[in-house]
Design a protein around this motif. Structure first.
Motif: not given
Length: 470
Positions: A185-189, A456-457, A463-465, A467-470
């Motif tokens: 999440e930090m890296s996403q920001r 939740q994890v 969700a993380a996957q 974001k990478l695919a988006g």
């Protein structure tokens, strides 16, 4: 002995007008020159100059034939540079004069027309923005690779437990995947932040001239379009003196390094004998020159150390800019080395940390399981257990504090208490208390959105996957 000193003739004829009667002192020429580092901008300078030449021809300031000669000559310089045949020295002062001088050698006097309706001030601003655009895109790609490494590792460790800490004291157990995804999440920001900064980098100052624009009928929007800029500076003074975009980049670079450094610090701790949560592989660690048993976490230590270097570049550029009057000042030459070094540092650290995650360390799952079973990090769950049975939480909290104090005095953990001992503390305790305080249950029960519960994890991994695919 330095053999690259500029001659008097070279310094007079290559650089300055007849306003000057003598050459720079050789030491001052070296001090003044930026060719030693701004040569990194040469490909961008050539690209920007080609766009400028095309614009001059497009607007009729020079002929179409002259424009073609300039563009072709600049392209020849590009090839010479790539082949190692064009290596200007300090006598060129900077990359811009070096290119113009070589161009004139190649195409004759028409080369002297390239600088029509342009100043080094808007030229260097254009080059720097072209350079930084590319570097931002490279770093964003590297951030995606880093995130992919985190995600791959997290996917393998959804139900691996790790102690969670506050104040570096055992707090509550976590899913290791949840811990790793915090860095995702930090890296996403970071990735998003660089995208926003890219938009402010992607504005053309070309055509601002030295500070006031030009009397020639140029078309700034035409050159901006040729160079894929989204727009142009609306104020020529601002166009040549603005370095906000560089400061913003260094801010973003500093935050990337903060995040890498925090992860580095954890890896260093995890690799110590005291924690022993990870084993470092030979590909990403070194030994001691005198202690044969040592395996040192060089990668995270270097990343942690290099973080201060990037912080320093940000501070340097802020101090550089704070007292500069409009418009261009020679002080701005000092932005290049800070920017170049920050780019290289961030890129190298991202690459190294990605490799470390991919192949440089391995989690010791048995040690992690033992770690979450030998502390009182399930104490909050005892209080939650009582609260779920109607006991006011603050009352339950105080009761559990006394239980922990007594257990410590007896050398016991909460799991070691008998049911009779539990009931003597409060009649609400039943046999299901043991399941409630088991580490896996403690983790899985925290199923609030964004929590460490396994359900939740798994949703967070999806969700993380995405974001990478988006």
């Amino acid at each position: 002995m330095n053999t690259n000193l500029p001659s008097t003739a070279a310094a007079n004829s290559a650089t300055w007008s007849q306003r000057f009667e003598s050459a720079l002192h050789p030491a001052i020429a070296r001090f003044n020159a930026s060719i030693g580092f701004d040569i990194q901008l040469i490909e961008y300078d050539l690209t920007g100059s080609q766009a400028h030449a095309r614009m001059l021809a497009h607007t009729g300031i020079i002929s179409a034939e002259e424009g073609e000669q300039l563009v072709n000559g600049l392209e020849q310089i590009r090839q010479e540079y790539r082949e190692g045949k064009f290596t200007p020295g300090v006598d060129a002062e900077d990359v811009h004069f070096a290119v113009e001088r070589r161009l004139t050698e190649l195409v004759g006097d028409v080369g002297k027309k390239l600088h029509t309706a342009r100043s080094r001030n808007d030229q260097v601003g254009t080059d720097t923005r072209l350079y930084l655009r590319d570097q931002i895109q490279t770093i964003r790609t590297q951030l995606r690779q880093f995130q992919s490494a985190l995600l791959h590792l997290a996917t393998q460790h959804v139900e691996t437990l790790i102690p969670g800490y506050t104040h570096l004291q055992r707090a509550q157990p976590l899913s290791l995947a949840h811990h790793l995804l915090a860095y995702f999440e930090m890296s996403q920001r970071d990735w998003e932040r660089l995208g926003e900064i890219y938009n402010r980098v992607n504005v053309s100052p070309l055509g601002s001239g030295a500070l006031a624009g030009t009397t020639f009928p140029i078309d700034r929007h035409y050159t901006a379009e040729l160079l894929n800029f989204a727009g142009v500076y609306a104020n020529s003074l601002d166009g040549v003196s603005d370095r906000d975009f560089a400061i913003e980049f260094l801010c973003a670079a500093s935050l990337i390094m903060v995040h890498l450094s925090r992860l580095s610090e954890e890896v260093i701790l995890w690799a110590s004998e005291e924690f022993a949560f990870v084993t470092l592989k030979d590909s990403c660690s070194t030994g001691s020159s005198i202690m044969p048993q040592k395996k040192n976490p060089d990668v995270p230590e270097l990343v942690r150390g290099k973080t201060g270097r990037v912080f320093g570049h940000l501070q340097a550029l802020l101090v550089l800019m704070k007292g500069l009057p409009l418009a261009y000042n020679k002080d701005l030459q000092e932005d290049k080395e800070a920017l170049f070094d920050a780019v290289v540092t961030v890129q190298s650290c991202l690459e190294a940390m990605t490799i470390l995650l991919q192949e440089g360390m391995e989690f010791r799952t048995q040690r992690l399981q033992a770690a979450v079973s030998e502390d009182f990090s399930n104490a909050t769950d005892v209080a939650d257990y009582l609260a779920a049975k109607g006991v006011p939480f603050r009352e339950a909290y105080n009761l559990v504090g006394k239980v922990v104090k007594t257990s410590l005095a007896q050398g016991k953990l909460l799991k070691d208490l008998t049911l009779d001992e539990w009931k003597s503390l409060h009649p609400a305790f039943e046999a299901d208390i043991y399941e409630a305080i088991a580490p896996a249950k403690v983790v899985s029960a925290r199923n609030s959105y964004g929590g460490t519960g396994f359900a939740q994890v798994r949703q967070a991994l999806q969700a993380a996957q995405a974001k990478l695919a988006g």
